[in-house]
Design a protein around this motif. Structure first.
Motif, PDB file in Angstrom:
ATOM      1  N   THR A 197       0.854  -1.174   0.000  1.00 17.10           N
ATOM      2  CA  THR A 197       0.000   0.000   0.000  1.00 17.10           C
ATOM      3  C   THR A 197       0.893   1.227   0.000  1.00 17.10           C
ATOM      4  N   VAL A 198       0.623   2.138  -0.912  1.00 15.06           N
ATOM      5  CA  VAL A 198       1.415   3.365  -0.983  1.00 15.06           C
ATOM      6  C   VAL A 198       0.460   4.546  -0.853  1.00 15.06           C
ATOM      7  N   PRO A 199       0.968   5.670  -0.351  1.00 13.07           N
ATOM      8  CA  PRO A 199       0.112   6.851  -0.228  1.00 13.07           C
ATOM      9  C   PRO A 199      -0.334   7.327  -1.611  1.00 13.07           C
ATOM     10  N   ASN A 200      -1.561   7.848  -1.659  1.00 14.27           N
ATOM     11  CA  ASN A 200      -2.089   8.380  -2.902  1.00 14.27           C
ATOM     12  C   ASN A 200      -1.346   9.666  -3.249  1.00 14.27           C
ATOM     13  N   PRO A 201      -0.633   9.712  -4.381  1.00 11.72           N
ATOM     14  CA  PRO A 201       0.141  10.916  -4.706  1.00 11.72           C
ATOM     15  C   PRO A 201      -0.756  12.082  -5.107  1.00 11.72           C
ATOM     16  N   PHE A 202      -2.034  11.842  -5.344  1.00 10.41           N
ATOM     17  CA  PHE A 202      -2.947  12.901  -5.774  1.00 10.41           C
ATOM     18  C   PHE A 202      -3.802  13.437  -4.625  1.00 10.41           C
ATOM     19  N   ALA A 203      -3.638  12.845  -3.436  1.00 14.38           N
ATOM     20  CA  ALA A 203      -4.471  13.270  -2.284  1.00 14.38           C
ATOM     21  C   ALA A 203      -3.919  14.526  -1.646  1.00 14.38           C
TER      22      ALA A 203
END
Length: 90
Positions: free
Chosen positions: A84-90
């Protein structure tokens, strides 16, 4: 591997990042395997001939790289759990 003008070198099995794209066919480099994704239309014209030659150059480079080393019977399958990776668009 000889390349055409503007074509970046593709060294098979050299890294886990390089990608060679011919038409909509991608060769994704890896140190243990090369993954092919997509499709490639080889039309009966000059453009189709150039795509066929690019395909041949890439396949020949892969074969040369494999023939140049002592190969195991099989490469172990990597079974990593998805990360799971952080959403780069959030």
């Amino acid at each position: 591997m000889p390349t055409r003008k503007g074509e970046r070198p593709f060294e098979p099995f050299a890294d886990d990042a390089a990608v060679r794209t011919i038409g909509a066919l991608s060769f994704e480099n890896g140190t243990d395997r090369i993954a092919l994704h997509g499709s490639l239309d080889l039309s009966r014209d000059k453009a189709g001939l150039e795509r066929a030659r690019a395909l041949r150059r890439t396949a020949d480079a892969i074969v040369r790289a494999l023939e140049a080393i002592e190969l195991p019977e099989a490469v172990a399958e990597a079974h990593e759990a998805p990360k799971t990776v952080p959403n780069p668009f959030a």
